[in-house]
Design an enzyme around this catalytic site. Structure first.
Site, PDB file in Angstrom:
ATOM      1  N   PRO A   2       0.785  -1.229   0.000  1.00  0.00           N
ATOM      2  CA  PRO A   2       0.000   0.000   0.000  1.00  0.00           C
ATOM      3  C   PRO A   2       0.817   1.278   0.000  1.00  0.00           C
ATOM      4  CG  PRO A   2      -0.850  -1.534   1.600  1.00  0.00           C
ATOM      5  CD  PRO A   2       0.477  -2.046   1.169  1.00  0.00           C
ATOM      6  N   GLU A   3       0.625   2.051  -1.038  1.00  0.00           N
ATOM      7  CA  GLU A   3       1.101   3.414  -1.089  1.00  0.00           C
ATOM      8  C   GLU A   3      -0.147   4.284  -1.217  1.00  0.00           C
ATOM      9  OE1 GLU A   3       4.711   3.981  -3.542  1.00  0.00           O
ATOM     10  OE2 GLU A   3       4.484   1.913  -4.148  1.00  0.00           O
ATOM     11  N   LYS A  59      -0.231   7.907   3.633  1.00  0.00           N
ATOM     12  CA  LYS A  59      -0.634   6.498   3.661  1.00  0.00           C
ATOM     13  C   LYS A  59      -1.500   6.184   4.873  1.00  0.00           C
ATOM     14  CE  LYS A  59       3.877   5.475   1.660  1.00  0.00           C
ATOM     15  NZ  LYS A  59       5.209   4.879   1.940  1.00  0.00           N
ATOM     16  N   HIS A  94      -5.385 -13.877   7.716  1.00  0.00           N
ATOM     17  CA  HIS A  94      -4.781 -12.635   8.187  1.00  0.00           C
ATOM     18  C   HIS A  94      -5.787 -11.504   8.388  1.00  0.00           C
ATOM     19  CE1 HIS A  94      -1.441 -14.805   6.010  1.00  0.00           C
ATOM     20  NE2 HIS A  94      -1.045 -14.788   7.270  1.00  0.00           N
ATOM     21  N   ARG A 113       1.937  -9.324   7.397  1.00  0.00           N
ATOM     22  CA  ARG A 113       2.957  -8.913   8.370  1.00  0.00           C
ATOM     23  C   ARG A 113       2.334  -7.831   9.223  1.00  0.00           C
ATOM     24  NH1 ARG A 113       7.327  -7.201   4.003  1.00  0.00           N
ATOM     25  NH2 ARG A 113       6.617  -8.695   2.503  1.00  0.00           N
ATOM     26  N   ARG A 152      16.838  19.897   0.981  1.00  0.00           N
ATOM     27  CA  ARG A 152      17.316  18.583   1.453  1.00  0.00           C
ATOM     28  C   ARG A 152      18.672  18.206   0.880  1.00  0.00           C
ATOM     29  NH1 ARG A 152      14.419  16.396   5.630  1.00  0.00           N
ATOM     30  NH2 ARG A 152      13.052  18.176   5.884  1.00  0.00           N
ATOM     31  N   ARG A 250      16.729   1.304   0.423  1.00  0.00           N
ATOM     32  CA  ARG A 250      15.654   0.632  -0.295  1.00  0.00           C
ATOM     33  C   ARG A 250      16.104   0.243  -1.680  1.00  0.00           C
ATOM     34  NH1 ARG A 250      11.142   1.418   2.760  1.00  0.00           N
ATOM     35  NH2 ARG A 250      10.596  -0.454   1.647  1.00  0.00           N
TER      36      ARG A 250
END
Length: 260
Positions: A2-3, A59, A94, A113, A152, A250
Site C-alpha cells: 500500500p502506497e 498512507k 490474516h 505482516r 534537502r 531501499r
DNA sequence: ATAAAGTCCTGAAAGC
DNA sequence: TGCTTTCAGGACTTTA
C-alpha cells in the site's frame, strides 16, 4: 504494497461500505496489530456509534467514530488492506480486525505482516500523527513541493520517500516518478534545478492520477515498475539495461541512460 | 536464507 | 566548540 493510491482505494471502501453506518461489533482476532489501544477499548468505544467521513493523509486513513468521539486510524504497512465483506464470507487467516456494521456486513482489516496496525485516538494524538506528515502528495502545489524538497541534502529518492517531507509516496512510486522525470535517484535534492523540480512534481501528479484511478501502482509494461522483477530488466523507454541498487536502504531501479 | 512496495529508533555525520 | 538537523542502517514481522 500500500502506497497512497491503495490507501485512497481503502478510503473509498470505507465510504461505500461504512459511511454513516453504525458499528455493532468489533472483533479483534489478533492483538498484534493494535497500537496504543487494547482489544477491550477498541471494541467498547466504537460499538453503538456511527462512522463519519473517512479521510486520508499520505498512507494514513482516518475515520471519526460518533459525534465528538475518537478517531479510528489505519495504517497498512507493506501488506495491509481494508475490505468490505458479506458476513458469511469466510475469514482469511490474516483478517486481524473485523468491524460489523448494521445492515452492511463486515469491514475487515487484513494484514499479513504486522508492521503497522490500528489505533483509536483522541484529538491530541491525531494531531501528533498528522503533524508528523508532510503535505499530501496528491494535492501538494508546485510551490510547496519545491519548498519542502529544495533544502534537502539527501538523495532525491530518499527525500520523496520521507513521509515527513511529503506524504504518500512509497518505493515503487518514487522510482516511477524519477524515471519519468529523467532524474537519477541519487541526485541530491537540493542540487535539482527549478526546472527539474517542476518536472518531478508534474510527473508525480500524472503517476498518482493514473495509480489512484487503478487503485494501485499499475503493473503495465510501459511503466518502469512493470519491469523491476524481470530477470534482465530493460528500460521500457530506451532499451538500456536498468540498474538496480540500494538508495537510502531501499531497492531502487533506474535507467542509467535516461536518468542522469 | 534472503529480501520484500511499511515506519520507527538510534547513533553518527554534517551544518551553522 | 556545542547545539541542532539530517542521514544511514537496523529492528520490527511474516512469507515465499
Amino acid at each position: 504494497m500500500p502506497e497512497l493510491p491503495d490507501v485512497e482505494g481503502f478510503r473509498e471502501v470505507l465510504m461505500t461500505c461504512g459511511r454513516q453506518r453504525c458499528v455493532t461489533d468489533v472483533e479483534v482476532r489478533d492483538t498484534g496489530v493494535l497500537r496504543g489501544v487494547g482489544a477491550q477499548r477498541l471494541r467498547r468505544e466504537p460499538t453503538g456509534r456511527r462512522l463519519g467521513e473517512a479521510w486520508r493523509q499520505g498512507k494514513w486513513l482516518f475515520v471519526p467514530v460518533g459525534d465528538g468521539g475518537p478517531v479510528l486510524v489505519w495504517h497498512f504497512g507493506m501488506t495491509g488492506s481494508l475490505r468490505c465483506c458479506a458476513p458469511d464470507e469466510p475469514l482469511a487467516p490474516h483478517d486481524r480486525v473485523v468491524l460489523t456494521l448494521d445492515g452492511a456486513g463486515h469491514l475487515r482489516y487484513r494484514d499479513q505482516r504486522k508492521l503497522q496496525g490500528v489505533q483509536l485516538v483522541d484529538g491530541a494524538r491525531l494531531a501528533r500523527i498528522v503533524g508528523g506528515l508532510g503535505p499530501d502528495a496528491l494535492t501538494v502545489s508546485r510551490a510547496e513541493f519545491r519548498d519542502v524538497l529544495s533544502g534537502r541534502r539527501c538523495a532525491v529518492k530518499s527525500a520523496l520517500m520521507d513521509q515527513s517531507v511529503i506524504a504518500g509516496l512509497g518505493n515503487l512510486l518514487c522510482d516511477e516518478i524519477l524515471w519519468r522525470a529523467r532524474v537519477a535517484p541519487r541526485t541530491r535534492a537540493r542540487g535539482l534545478s527549478e526546472t527539474a523540480l517542476r518536472c518531478v512534481h508534474a510527473r508525480m501528479g500524472r503517476v498518482l492520477e493514473l495509480s489512484v484511478r487503478a487503485g494501485c501502482v499499475p503493473p503495465g509494461r510501459s511503466w518502469l515498475t512493470g519491469h523491476r522483477d524481470d530477470r534482465e530488466p530493460m528500460c521500457p523507454r530506451c532499451g538500456w539495461p536498468l540498474c538496480s541498487n540500494r538508495v537510502g536502504g531501499r531497492r531502487t531501479v533506474w535507467c542509467p541512460q535516461c536518468q542522469r
